[in-house]
Design an enzyme around this catalytic site. Structure first.
Site, mmCIF file in Angstrom:
data_model
loop_
_atom_site.group_PDB
_atom_site.id
_atom_site.type_symbol
_atom_site.label_atom_id
_atom_site.label_comp_id
_atom_site.label_asym_id
_atom_site.label_seq_id
_atom_site.Cartn_x
_atom_site.Cartn_y
_atom_site.Cartn_z
ATOM 1 N N CYS A 95 -10.262 12.319 19.617
ATOM 2 C CA CYS A 95 -10.083 10.904 19.268
ATOM 3 C C CYS A 95 -8.888 10.717 18.333
ATOM 4 O O CYS A 95 -8.909 11.163 17.188
ATOM 5 C CB CYS A 95 -11.365 10.407 18.605
ATOM 6 N N CYS A 98 -9.587 8.716 15.129
ATOM 7 C CA CYS A 98 -10.377 9.534 14.197
ATOM 8 C C CYS A 98 -9.466 10.432 13.370
ATOM 9 O O CYS A 98 -9.696 10.642 12.175
ATOM 10 C CB CYS A 98 -11.374 10.409 14.955
#
Length: 172
Positions: A95, A98
């Site tokens: 991600c 993230c």
């Protein structure tokens, strides 16, 4: 995976850490350590996973405030039963957002100087925790105090928003 661990281990070792390791190991082994790094009897293998680093090495402030959750029992011990408020960062290695939010969140938590902790949960490794807390998108940050969820957000926030979120959690 093994390459990533090796690179991470080398990357986190700075020149200052190596000098401290040489100095502490030289005192424990022999005077030949400082003159010949090729000596097999006194060479320090700082890449060996089973070798612990000397306690004299400095630790960065970001590493002290956050930890990776290992399993359900670890989550219960370190998050639910914590005396401090805990921010739980549900993330994934793949991600992109993230990877951006994680360091920002660690910096915001580090500014609080031990008044809040941060737990990092990889949803690929701990799917059961993600399901239990209703994580449907990453990054998701859940604030817990006394085992109860008190606040949460999904997505990226800027530094000011993160600072105010963390301050609100600790009650400032």
């Amino acid at each position: 995976m093994a390459h990533r661990l090796l690179v991470r281990r080398i990357w986190t070792f700075s020149a200052k850490d190596i000098r401290c390791l040489k100095a502490s190991t030289a005192a424990a082994t022999s005077p030949s350590f400082t003159t010949s790094l090729q000596s097999t009897t006194s060479r320090a293998s700082f890449l060996a996973p089973s070798r612990a680093l000397p306690r004299s090495l400095p630790h960065t402030s970001c590493r002290g405030v956050s930890f990776n959750v290992q399993d359900q029992e670890d989550f219960t011990d370190r998050v639910i039963n914590s005396d401090l408020p805990v921010l739980v960062d549900f993330h994934a290695q793949w991600c992109g957002p993230c990877q951006i939010l994680g360091p920002r969140l660690e910096k915001a938590v580090a500014k609080q100087k031990g008044r809040v902790a941060m737990a990092k949960v990889d949803i690929d490794d701990h799917t059961d925790l993600a399901i239990e807390y209703g994580v449907s998108a990453v990054p998701t940050v859940i604030a817990m105090r006394g085992g109860d969820v008190v606040a949460q957000f999904v997505g990226i926030k800027d530094d000011d928003e993160l600072d105010s979120f963390v301050s609100k959690i600790i009650g400032q």
